[in-house]
Design an enzyme around this catalytic site. Structure first.
Site, PDB file in Angstrom:
ATOM      1  N   TYR A  58       0.836  -1.205   0.000  1.00 50.84           N
ATOM      2  CA  TYR A  58       0.000   0.000   0.000  1.00 50.84           C
ATOM      3  C   TYR A  58       0.870   1.254   0.000  1.00 50.84           C
ATOM      4  O   TYR A  58       0.590   2.224  -0.720  1.00 50.84           O
ATOM      5  CB  TYR A  58      -0.931  -0.002   1.215  1.00 50.84           C
ATOM      6  CG  TYR A  58      -1.649   1.308   1.410  1.00 50.84           C
ATOM      7  CD1 TYR A  58      -2.663   1.705   0.537  1.00 50.84           C
ATOM      8  CD2 TYR A  58      -1.296   2.171   2.442  1.00 50.84           C
ATOM      9  CE1 TYR A  58      -3.309   2.920   0.698  1.00 50.84           C
ATOM     10  CE2 TYR A  58      -1.940   3.381   2.614  1.00 50.84           C
ATOM     11  CZ  TYR A  58      -2.949   3.752   1.743  1.00 50.84           C
ATOM     12  OH  TYR A  58      -3.576   4.964   1.906  1.00 50.84           O
ATOM     13  N   GLU A 105       1.113   6.638  -6.805  1.00 51.20           N
ATOM     14  CA  GLU A 105       0.054   7.618  -7.050  1.00 51.20           C
ATOM     15  C   GLU A 105       0.626   9.032  -7.062  1.00 51.20           C
ATOM     16  O   GLU A 105       0.235   9.868  -7.894  1.00 51.20           O
ATOM     17  CB  GLU A 105      -1.027   7.498  -5.974  1.00 51.20           C
ATOM     18  CG  GLU A 105      -1.883   6.249  -6.086  1.00 51.20           C
ATOM     19  CD  GLU A 105      -2.852   6.110  -4.924  1.00 51.20           C
ATOM     20  OE1 GLU A 105      -3.149   7.139  -4.281  1.00 51.20           O
ATOM     21  OE2 GLU A 105      -3.309   4.989  -4.655  1.00 51.20           O
TER      22      GLU A 105
END
Length: 211
Positions: A144, A151
């Site tokens: 994650y 991102e």
């Protein structure tokens, strides 16, 4: 006895698992067939299914709020929001759709969800697995963090194209730079919450084993 809620949550998790399995199979097959050239058109081959899966993930917020799914609302809200915002940005900017970072981003999202949904399926059937539990709450966390970093790179690479399209007085690049700061803060909170959730579930499992 099966209830409608149980059938619904099982069907939802199964749909997400099948969708992400198809995405992974498609991505690997294209990479093995076309090599690095497959990176450029990843969005065109799997973008629709990925968009659908991410859009439907908004339902998970209602699942948690309604008590169908046992999870913390804040981490899931942050995860769903950041994914969908990046997804919308990629859809709106054709120039960035062919960037390799988008392929990497989709791959990481895909792996994260393939680690999570099998665990949720087993929980829906009331057949938890310690292996899936450990994978869900241990391997998932560093992946994650890597996904959030990707991102940030995706948003950063999109800034020049957003500046070129920005014909209004709204300073979108500055808004996106602010979003990166919020993303870092949100990711930190999410990791902290996930670590607490991991400790809770593993301790709960250990107590069951002792009994």
């Amino acid at each position: 006895m099966f209830s409608f809620r149980l059938v619904y949550i099982f069907s939802y998790n199964l749909f997400q698992f099948c969708g992400h399995s198809w995405i992974l199979a498609n991505t690997i097959a294209r990479f093995l067939t076309f090599g690095r050239d497959a990176l450029a058109d990843t969005f065109y081959s799997i973008g629709f299914v990925m968009s659908l899966c991410q859009l439907l993930s908004i339902l998970e917020l209602f699942h948690i709020a309604d008590g169908i799914e046992k999870a913390r609302l804040l981490p899931r809200f942050i995860q769903v929001t950041e994914k969908n915002l990046v997804m919308i940005m990629v859809i709106m900017l054709e120039e960035i759709q062919s960037k390799p970072v988008v392929c990497v981003q989709f791959f990481l999202w895909n792996i994260l969800d393939l680690l999570r949904y099998p665990h949720e399926l087993l929980r829906a059937m009331d057949k938890p697995s310690i292996t899936m539990l450990w994978t869900r709450y241990t391997l998932w966390i560093p992946l994650y963090i890597l996904s959030v970093a990707t991102e940030a790179v995706t948003v950063y690479q999109a800034l020049p194209y957003i500046e070129a399209l920005n014909a209004t007085h709204i300073h979108l690049p500055f808004i996106l730079l602010g979003y990166l700061s919020v993303l870092a803060l949100g990711a930190s909170v999410t990791v902290w919450q996930l670590l607490k959730e991991r400790q809770h579930h593993l301790e709960k499992w250990n107590k069951k084993k002792r009994k």
